[in-house]
Scaffold this motif. Structure first.
Motif, mmCIF file in Angstrom:
data_model
loop_
_atom_site.group_PDB
_atom_site.id
_atom_site.type_symbol
_atom_site.label_atom_id
_atom_site.label_comp_id
_atom_site.label_asym_id
_atom_site.label_seq_id
_atom_site.Cartn_x
_atom_site.Cartn_y
_atom_site.Cartn_z
ATOM 1 N N ILE A 50 0.821 -1.215 0.000
ATOM 2 C CA ILE A 50 0.000 0.000 0.000
ATOM 3 C C ILE A 50 0.853 1.263 0.000
ATOM 4 C CG2 ILE A 50 -0.262 0.390 2.488
ATOM 5 C CD1 ILE A 50 -3.158 0.377 -0.033
ATOM 6 N N THR A 51 2.138 1.180 0.383
ATOM 7 C CA THR A 51 3.020 2.350 0.353
ATOM 8 C C THR A 51 3.975 2.327 -0.834
ATOM 9 O OG1 THR A 51 4.732 1.314 1.740
ATOM 10 C CG2 THR A 51 2.964 2.517 2.868
ATOM 11 N N ALA A 52 3.829 1.320 -1.725
ATOM 12 C CA ALA A 52 4.675 1.213 -2.927
ATOM 13 C C ALA A 52 6.159 1.173 -2.574
ATOM 14 C CB ALA A 52 4.390 2.356 -3.898
ATOM 15 N N ARG A 53 6.488 0.390 -1.557
ATOM 16 C CA ARG A 53 7.883 0.223 -1.180
ATOM 17 C C ARG A 53 8.643 -0.485 -2.303
ATOM 18 N NH1 ARG A 53 7.303 -2.500 4.172
ATOM 19 N NH2 ARG A 53 8.454 -4.222 3.257
ATOM 20 N N PRO A 54 9.964 -0.301 -2.380
ATOM 21 C CA PRO A 54 10.732 -1.034 -3.388
ATOM 22 C C PRO A 54 10.483 -2.538 -3.282
ATOM 23 C CG PRO A 54 12.098 0.653 -2.376
ATOM 24 C CD PRO A 54 10.817 0.625 -1.598
ATOM 25 N N THR A 55 10.525 -3.199 -4.413
ATOM 26 C CA THR A 55 10.322 -4.639 -4.419
ATOM 27 C C THR A 55 11.554 -5.346 -3.864
ATOM 28 O OG1 THR A 55 11.236 -4.933 -6.642
ATOM 29 C CG2 THR A 55 8.894 -4.394 -6.479
ATOM 30 N N GLN A 56 11.399 -6.612 -3.544
ATOM 31 C CA GLN A 56 12.537 -7.383 -3.050
ATOM 32 C C GLN A 56 13.624 -7.464 -4.103
ATOM 33 O OE1 GLN A 56 10.651 -11.052 -1.829
ATOM 34 N NE2 GLN A 56 10.252 -10.281 0.235
ATOM 35 N N ASP A 57 13.241 -7.560 -5.373
ATOM 36 C CA ASP A 57 14.232 -7.597 -6.446
ATOM 37 C C ASP A 57 15.023 -6.292 -6.494
ATOM 38 O OD1 ASP A 57 15.407 -8.675 -9.000
ATOM 39 O OD2 ASP A 57 14.410 -6.896 -9.809
ATOM 40 N N GLU A 58 14.334 -5.159 -6.367
ATOM 41 C CA GLU A 58 15.022 -3.867 -6.374
ATOM 42 C C GLU A 58 15.960 -3.732 -5.181
ATOM 43 O OE1 GLU A 58 11.583 -1.213 -8.664
ATOM 44 O OE2 GLU A 58 11.531 -1.462 -6.477
ATOM 45 N N GLU A 59 15.540 -4.251 -4.045
ATOM 46 C CA GLU A 59 16.363 -4.141 -2.838
ATOM 47 C C GLU A 59 17.614 -4.999 -2.910
ATOM 48 O OE1 GLU A 59 13.744 -4.999 0.407
ATOM 49 O OE2 GLU A 59 12.962 -2.950 0.487
ATOM 50 N N THR A 60 17.595 -6.022 -3.761
ATOM 51 C CA THR A 60 18.794 -6.852 -3.910
ATOM 52 C C THR A 60 19.760 -6.281 -4.947
ATOM 53 O OG1 THR A 60 17.713 -8.262 -5.568
ATOM 54 C CG2 THR A 60 17.551 -8.943 -3.263
ATOM 55 N N ARG A 61 19.275 -5.386 -5.813
ATOM 56 C CA ARG A 61 20.141 -4.826 -6.856
ATOM 57 C C ARG A 61 21.134 -3.829 -6.297
ATOM 58 N NH1 ARG A 61 16.293 -2.701 -11.509
ATOM 59 N NH2 ARG A 61 18.294 -1.794 -12.173
ATOM 60 N N VAL A 62 20.693 -2.986 -5.380
ATOM 61 C CA VAL A 62 21.574 -2.023 -4.713
ATOM 62 C C VAL A 62 21.183 -1.975 -3.238
ATOM 63 C CG1 VAL A 62 21.850 -0.610 -6.807
ATOM 64 C CG2 VAL A 62 20.085 -0.030 -5.132
ATOM 65 N N PRO A 63 22.087 -1.532 -2.357
ATOM 66 C CA PRO A 63 21.736 -1.472 -0.933
ATOM 67 C C PRO A 63 20.608 -0.465 -0.666
ATOM 68 C CG PRO A 63 24.119 -1.313 -1.255
ATOM 69 C CD PRO A 63 23.496 -1.175 -2.599
ATOM 70 N N HIS A 64 19.681 -0.841 0.180
ATOM 71 C CA HIS A 64 18.585 0.027 0.611
ATOM 72 C C HIS A 64 18.615 0.123 2.132
ATOM 73 C CE1 HIS A 64 17.125 -0.589 -3.473
ATOM 74 N NE2 HIS A 64 16.130 0.249 -3.264
ATOM 75 N N ARG A 65 18.358 1.316 2.655
ATOM 76 C CA ARG A 65 18.367 1.521 4.101
ATOM 77 C C ARG A 65 17.106 2.276 4.537
ATOM 78 N NH1 ARG A 65 21.597 -1.660 3.235
ATOM 79 N NH2 ARG A 65 23.856 -1.668 3.661
ATOM 80 N N LEU A 66 16.689 2.041 5.769
ATOM 81 C CA LEU A 66 15.565 2.699 6.442
ATOM 82 C C LEU A 66 14.224 2.366 5.804
ATOM 83 C CD1 LEU A 66 17.017 6.213 7.351
ATOM 84 C CD2 LEU A 66 17.451 3.982 8.375
ATOM 85 N N TYR A 67 14.140 1.203 5.202
ATOM 86 C CA TYR A 67 12.857 0.684 4.730
ATOM 87 C C TYR A 67 12.419 -0.441 5.662
ATOM 88 C CZ TYR A 67 13.590 3.051 0.231
ATOM 89 O OH TYR A 67 13.796 3.989 -0.751
ATOM 90 N N ALA A 68 11.131 -0.416 6.036
ATOM 91 C CA ALA A 68 10.534 -1.539 6.772
ATOM 92 C C ALA A 68 11.273 -1.848 8.072
ATOM 93 C CB ALA A 68 10.486 -2.782 5.877
ATOM 94 N N HIS A 69 11.827 -0.831 8.724
ATOM 95 C CA HIS A 69 12.569 -1.098 9.960
ATOM 96 C C HIS A 69 11.801 -0.671 11.210
ATOM 97 C CE1 HIS A 69 13.334 3.161 9.455
ATOM 98 N NE2 HIS A 69 14.088 3.228 10.534
ATOM 99 N N VAL A 70 10.511 -0.271 11.033
ATOM 100 C CA VAL A 70 9.703 0.206 12.157
ATOM 101 C C VAL A 70 8.386 -0.563 12.176
ATOM 102 C CG1 VAL A 70 8.574 2.208 13.211
ATOM 103 C CG2 VAL A 70 10.725 2.505 11.963
ATOM 104 N N ASP A 71 7.949 -0.977 13.364
ATOM 105 C CA ASP A 71 6.666 -1.656 13.500
ATOM 106 C C ASP A 71 5.530 -0.643 13.441
ATOM 107 O OD1 ASP A 71 5.347 -4.371 14.403
ATOM 108 O OD2 ASP A 71 4.394 -2.801 15.594
ATOM 109 N N ALA A 72 4.387 -1.053 12.912
ATOM 110 C CA ALA A 72 3.247 -0.149 12.756
ATOM 111 C C ALA A 72 2.723 0.371 14.090
ATOM 112 C CB ALA A 72 2.122 -0.845 11.996
ATOM 113 N N ALA A 73 3.021 -0.302 15.198
ATOM 114 C CA ALA A 73 2.564 0.143 16.508
ATOM 115 C C ALA A 73 3.368 1.327 17.041
ATOM 116 C CB ALA A 73 2.639 -1.013 17.513
ATOM 117 N N VAL A 74 4.439 1.691 16.345
ATOM 118 C CA VAL A 74 5.316 2.770 16.792
ATOM 119 C C VAL A 74 4.871 4.096 16.183
ATOM 120 C CG1 VAL A 74 7.680 3.664 16.749
ATOM 121 C CG2 VAL A 74 7.261 1.209 17.075
ATOM 122 N N ASN A 75 4.804 5.126 17.002
ATOM 123 C CA ASN A 75 4.512 6.479 16.525
ATOM 124 C C ASN A 75 5.839 7.117 16.100
ATOM 125 O OD1 ASN A 75 3.499 8.992 15.987
ATOM 126 N ND2 ASN A 75 2.570 9.305 17.979
#
Length: 313
Positions: A50-75
């Motif tokens: 729903i947030t159009a995050r990079p795909t797993q394939d894109e994340e393996t092509r070059v390093p990605h940081r600060l994606y998907a590192h926070v739980d939804a329960a966190v403000n």
């Protein structure tokens, strides 16, 4: 940026669905870069589709940081992002990589280039108490309370803006100071004004809105409704940022039987288009150092940025 200064980072911003991810990916491939997220919704691990995050394939092509590192329960806050971004920048530089910060969250880029006000952490019990009063008494009552405690902040806020009214009230209750006062004190920028190149992708509005509509339909086809259903099942506070990601509230209403799927999709598309319009306005007024380019000019801009990165490497 000024001529003669080394490029220490590249900033790629723009409205949602403007083509930022593809540009960042190509630049990272050409300039040995690392892609660092500057989108406030893509930090949440619960919301890939729903947030159009990079795909797993894109994340393996070059390093990605600060994606998907926070739980939804966190403000998650802009201040928390700045702290994480500082570490990601240091890591990229230590590894000899070009940091490429990409996203549509103007406040993150503002904090990166101009600094950020620092509000002390709000005790969880106080935040929960304010949220409970909001649900019990309504936003009008909370705004009236804020008008007594912090009239300057209350005057500047829309009477229906539940999130900001609750935030201003919890800050005055926790610190004894207005949120406006805290905004005058804060952290210095992470990047000096001559150390980066910054671009804002600016498609034609009609073209952009068509892309937004098509992308939301593609999200539904890729399983966005199931993703939102899993999030809704957690029973989280509806005022949490992750619960307000574009499309999430409308799809939750559909799951509750309040809307048809098409009605929910219509609302989500409209909300996203309105957000894109606000992004244009915000960056134009708040971040004049960004170069505005049409998507068809992005390749030329990318080539210049890659050359500049190599020259300063």
């Amino acid at each position: 940026m000024s001529e003669g200064h080394p490029i220490k980072a590249v900033l790629i911003a723009g409205p949602t669905a403007s083509g930022k991810s593809a540009l960042a990916l190509e630049l990272a491939s050409r300039a040995d870069g690392v892609v660092i997220n500057a989108d406030s919704m893509q930090v949440y691990r619960d919301l890939r589709i729903i947030t159009a995050r990079p795909t797993q394939d894109e994340e393996t092509r070059v390093p990605h940081r600060l994606y998907a590192h926070v739980d939804a329960a966190v403000n998650f806050s802009a201040g928390a992002w700045v702290a994480d971004a500082a570490k990601a920048l240091e890591e990229a530089r230590a590894g000899g990589r070009l940091p490429i910060l990409i996203g549509g969250t103007g406040l993150y880029f503002k904090a990166l280039t101009a600094g950020l006000s620092v509000v002390p952490p709000i005790p969880a019990e106080l935040r929960e108490d304010v949220r409970a009063r909001l649900e019990r008494n309504g936003v009008e009552a909370l705004h009236a309370e804020l008008a007594i405690r912090d009239p300057r902040a209350a005057e500047r806020l829309n009477l229906r803006d539940r999130t900001r009214i609750a935030r201003a009230l919890e800050v005055i209750e926790a610190t004894g100071r207005s949120l406006l006062d805290w905004h005058h004190e804060g952290q210095p920028p992470l990047l000096s004004k001559d150390s980066f190149r910054a671009v804002f992708l600016a498609p034609e509005r009609d073209e952009l809105y068509a892309r937004i509509d098509a992308r939301f339909d593609a999200m539904l086809g890729a399983g966005a409704l199931d993703e939102v259903e899993r999030l809704a099942a957690r029973g989280l506070d509806p005022l949490l940022p992750a619960m307000k990601a574009h499309g999430v509230p409308a799809l939750i209403r559909h799951l509750r039987g309040e809307l048809s799927l098409e009605e929910a999709a219509t609302i989500a598309r409209a909300d996203t288009r309105h957000y894109a319009k606000r992004q244009f306005t915000w960056f134009r007024h708040q971040l004049p150092e960004f170069e505005w380019v049409k998507p068809e000019q992005a390749k030329r801009w990318l080539a210049a940025a890659a050359d500049g990165a190599r020259a300063s490497g």
